[in-house]
Design an enzyme around this catalytic site. Structure first.
Site, PDB file in Angstrom:
ATOM      1  N   ASP A 317       0.867  -1.176   0.000  1.00  0.00           N
ATOM      2  CA  ASP A 317       0.000   0.000   0.000  1.00  0.00           C
ATOM      3  C   ASP A 317       0.911   1.235   0.000  1.00  0.00           C
ATOM      4  O   ASP A 317       2.138   1.146   0.123  1.00  0.00           O
ATOM      5  CB  ASP A 317      -0.980  -0.003   1.178  1.00  0.00           C
ATOM      6  CG  ASP A 317      -2.198   0.893   0.902  1.00  0.00           C
ATOM      7  OD1 ASP A 317      -2.139   1.736  -0.012  1.00  0.00           O
ATOM      8  OD2 ASP A 317      -3.211   0.755   1.604  1.00  0.00           O
TER       9      ASP A 317
HETATM   10  C1  BGC Z   1      -5.158   3.185   0.150  1.00  0.00           C
HETATM   11  C2  BGC Z   1      -5.410   2.146  -0.909  1.00  0.00           C
HETATM   12  C3  BGC Z   1      -5.314   2.742  -2.278  1.00  0.00           C
HETATM   13  C4  BGC Z   1      -3.971   3.410  -2.441  1.00  0.00           C
HETATM   14  C5  BGC Z   1      -3.756   4.006  -3.815  1.00  0.00           C
HETATM   15  C6  BGC Z   1      -3.915   3.987  -0.137  1.00  0.00           C
HETATM   16  O1  BGC Z   1      -3.843   5.064   0.720  1.00  0.00           O
HETATM   17  O2  BGC Z   1      -5.043   2.564   1.404  1.00  0.00           O
HETATM   18  O3  BGC Z   1      -6.662   1.560  -0.720  1.00  0.00           O
HETATM   19  O4  BGC Z   1      -5.477   1.747  -3.254  1.00  0.00           O
HETATM   20  O5  BGC Z   1      -3.870   4.433  -1.467  1.00  0.00           O
HETATM   21  O6  BGC Z   1      -4.573   5.078  -4.053  1.00  0.00           O
END
Ligand code: BGC
Length: 798
Positions: A317
């Protein structure tokens, strides 16, 4: 850079990760048939990296392996490390620098860029200028829509209709493909037991069976028959794992959980998505029993790869690798990189850690080339599976086919959006048949969410444009045109606390989301009451701002925020029939609304066509049939409240209160609304539960059937739910578990026998040794139209 795009909420972290949208023309569909790669042909055929797979036909696993192995053999260490980087385009990665990085083979893919005109030069830099001409891939958070925003996942799950979810994902995938997107970070299948957690809105609710079904339907929709088609995208299921169990519902907090509970409740949906073929897995930000998911070898190797046989790509993530230092398990970024790569994080999202640290770690021998190769293999394999080696511009098409106006209304799928949204609206109360409303007289529409194009889009609205969203006001106006009069007032703000407003606006990096009405609450209520007094019926649109039910938006209370309750009380006092339309992304403690509203509709956030869909339901052009995919606690103190809790020694017994049983003594017990609950304009009766046998032999099946009758006067659908209880086993089992459901549409007066098959699959569970078992003994079969009110019959497994 151009800021006229709607801001994906994903960008609220402030990395400015978007690029300018292009202004060209033809539809993607027109482009698909006619893709010609003449311009690139010379480069591609001269290059073995791009020459191998053909677009037609599905290459075998052996062909893929041979192709990827050959490529890896020819890669330098720097090129390999480059393939482990997923970058977000923003201030720290301006376009010119990015082009050079891509040409140097230092980037695998990017996310948050969805404009073909901007992405094409990047892909050209990759396939023309880089040494091995390995294509980039483009990812994006297509969670509940892309250009068209569909209802939030909690709403989608309320449909209890997997065709609805598959259709949402299919349409979203086509729209995303038209913008050159190759991969989505979805479905989000984190089980939610704590509505304080803002990301409850992004998930499909509390139940492992239902969420697993939703996971499968989403993958089917996104990936179609295969993710290598011009109109399919790869699904990366998230957040692996257990993110929904963050302690106290506080986002990013720690998760501590028994292995039994993991396997029984939280892990099945990820597994379901993977079994359905999800090509990617996004790894969660939280730790699990002390070990961050990002460095968790048990999670990523033993469980994911070895036990489940996952063969796709893993993505960290956002910034999660560096965060290992803050978790306190890595001394510095160097160690963080080492831990993550060894655990099996193939792609590092939005940080420089792999780029900066892997060369040194390889040189010192702390990381072996085989470990790097294993990650590179998955990244290249995913690109191969997305069809990008065969055709790097598979989804981007030719420049002359780029849309002139990326935000053109003609690019939206309004009809599916309306049809899908109608299926997600849950009717919670309907006293004296207040609903459906007649299109006549004077209707008052009051409330701070009545005319908000932004909020109705919900949490991960991707490229959804608030101005294109049909607000409830617009939906009502269209529905009653010429037949009734609509009068309106704002009535209150959603929240009064200026600090909360500032927090929500701070999260949003380019323009404030929350615009407060500066009038006093007294003045607003006075106006609302006077408007309501002119009307025959009052519709109040209240709930949460969409930013309140989002990432990094955990609440300490689940009450109706701000002065909205005061507003509702004042409206109630007018004596007019009061229809409360809730817009929110989590269960709210709505005891007052339950008792006082003449009709109560949970609409969640319904998306681009939300206002039309809600109007369809309010006026009876659509009979609601959705059911709650999550229990509604009575108050924050009752969290967690979920229907499938384990049996305990001193259960509270309904109707027999007393001391020394498990209860909160100041309040009624049990949920305000149970899992699976939802009304219809018609009256349905479920009767005559019969089992085909009272003894079941292993390896055989029995059937459970009951008769569903539409006893009312509207055609409508209802969801018959099958629960099984295992009252005696080697470990304490849930009081009941959902094991099937069927949505049945019946005409007034019509009956249908609804039948479920029950075999060992429905009876198995994870025992104390973490083994899947089926144990002999009694099972209670329960059929109902919600999880609480059920018919029961028992059988014995022998
Ligand atoms: C979130 C994810 C997301 C990623 C990309 C993160 O902050 O936890 O769910 O896919 O950002 O945008």
């Amino acid at each position: 850079m151009d800021n006229q795009n709607s801001v994906p909420v994903a960008d609220r972290r402030g990395d400015g990760s978007r690029m300018e949208e292009s202004r060209n023309g033809l539809s993607r569909r027109q482009a698909l048939g006619a893709i010609s790669w003449a311009a690139l042909a010379a480069g591609m055929t001269a290059n073995p990296a791009l020459a191998a797979p053909k677009r037609a036909g599905k290459p075998s696993d052996a062909a893929k392996k041979a192709f990827v192995d050959d490529l890896i053999k020819r890669m330098t260490v720097d090129e390999k490390i480059g393939q482990l980087r997923l970058i977000s385009i923003g201030p720290e990665m301006p376009h010119a620098k990015l082009m050079d990085e891509v040409a140097a083979g230092r980037i695998a893919g990017s996310f948050n860029t969805v404009i073909r005109r901007d992405n094409r030069p990047l892909q050209e830099a990759a396939v023309k200028r880089s040494r091995l001409k390995i294509p980039l891939f483009f990812a994006y958070d297509v969670v509940h829509g892309h250009r068209t925003t569909f209802p939030i996942p909690l709403g989608l799950a309320s449909s209890f209709d997997m065709a609805v979810i598959e259709r949402m994902a299919r349409v979203s995938a086509v729209e995303a493909c038209n913008d050159g997107v190759d991969m989505t970070f979805a479905p989000m299948v984190d089980i939610g037991h704590d509505p304080r957690w803002g990301r409850t809105s992004e998930g499909f609710g509390e139940d492992p069976y239902l969420v697993s079904e939703c996971a499968r339907a989403s993958v089917r929709g996104f990936q179609g028959t295969s993710p290598d088609k011009p109109d399919t995208i790869m699904a990366a299921v998230k957040h692996f794992a257990l993110y929904g169990a963050v302690e106290g519902g506080r986002d990013y907090n720690t998760v501590d959980m028994s292995p039994l509970r993991m396997r029984q409740t939280y892990l099945p949906p990820y597994k379901a998505a993977i079994d359905a073929g999800a090509g990617g897995v996004m790894v969660a930000l939280n730790s699990i029993n002390g070990v961050p998911a990002t460095s968790n070898t048990w999670l990523l190797q033993d469980l994911l790869r070895k036990e489940w046989g996952f063969k796709g790509v893993t993505v960290s993530d956002h910034g999660a690798i560096t965060e290992l230092t803050r978790h306190g398990v890595a001394r510095d970024n160097r160690e963080a990189a080492k831990l993550s790569i060894k655990a099996g994080i193939d792609l590092s999202m939005a940080d420089q850690v792999y780029l900066a640290e892997l060369p040194g770690l390889i040189a010192s021998g702390e990381i072996k080339m085989a470990e790097i190769d294993a990650c590179v293999r998955e990244v290249l394999g995913a690109k191969y599976d997305m069809g990008l080696f065969a055709d790097p511009f598979l989804r981007m098409g030719k420049p002359e086919d780029d849309p002139v106006d990326v935000k053109a209304d003609s690019r939206l799928n309004r009809q599916p959006a309306r049809e899908i949204a109608r299926e997600t609206i849950v009717l919670l109360e309907n006293r004296n048949q207040t609903l459906p409303l007649k299109k006549q007289g004077t209707i008052a529409l009051i409330g701070p969410l009545a005319d908000s194009g932004l909020d109705i889009l919900g949490s991960w609205s991707a490229q959804g444009v608030p101005e294109q969203a049909v607000t409830l006001r617009a939906g009502l106006e269209a529905a009653i045109e010429g037949k009734a009069r609509l009068v309106t007032a704002r009535g209150s703000n959603v929240i009064d606390d200026q600090k909360v407003v500032e927090y929500l606006n701070f999260l949003n990096w380019d323009k404030p989301e929350v615009i407060q009405d500066p009038r006093s609450i007294e003045a607003m209520i006075e106006e609302a009451v006077s408007v309501a007094s002119q009307a025959d019926v009052v519709i109040a649109a209240v709930g949460e701002l969409r930013g309140m039910s989002h990432e990094s938006s955990s609440r300490v209370s689940i009450d109706m925020p701000g002065s909205q309750r005061r507003l509702l009380q004042a409206l109630k006092a007018t004596g007019k029939p009061l229809v409360v339309v809730l817009m929110n992304g989590r269960p709210l403690a709505i005891g007052w609304e339950k008792d006082n509203a003449d009709a109560l509709l949970e609409t969640w956030y319904t998306g681009t066509e939300g206002g039309n869909a809600i109007a369809d339901v309010l006026f009876g052009d659509h009979n609601p049939s959705a059911k709650l995919p999550i229990s509604f606690p009575r108050s924050v103190g009752q969290i967690p409240t979920y229907y499938n809790a384990l049996r305990i020694g001193r259960p509270y017994t309904e109707g027999k209160p007393g001391n020394y049983t498990s209860q909160y003594f100041e309040e009624a017990q049990g949920p305000l609304y149970p899992f699976g609950f939802g009304l219809s304009y018609s009256r349905f009766a479920l009767k005559d539960l019969k089992l085909s046998a009272t003894r079941l032999k292993r390896g055989e099946k029995l059937s459970a059937e009951a008769t569903l009758t539409n006893e009312g006067s509207h055609e409508g659908a209802n969801v018959v739910q099958l629960y099984i209880a295992d009252p005696y086993a080697s470990i304490a089992r849930p009081v009941k578990e959902l094991k099937g459901f069927q949505k049945v549409t019946l005409k007034p007066g019509e009956s249908r026998v609804v039948r479920f098959e029950i075999g060992e699959d429905e009876l198995k569970f994870i025992n104390g040794e973490l083994k899947e078992v089926v144990e002999n003994g009694r099972f209670d079969v329960q059929l109902g139209l919600d999880s609480h009110d059920v018919l029961v019959q028992s059988f014995e497994l022998v």
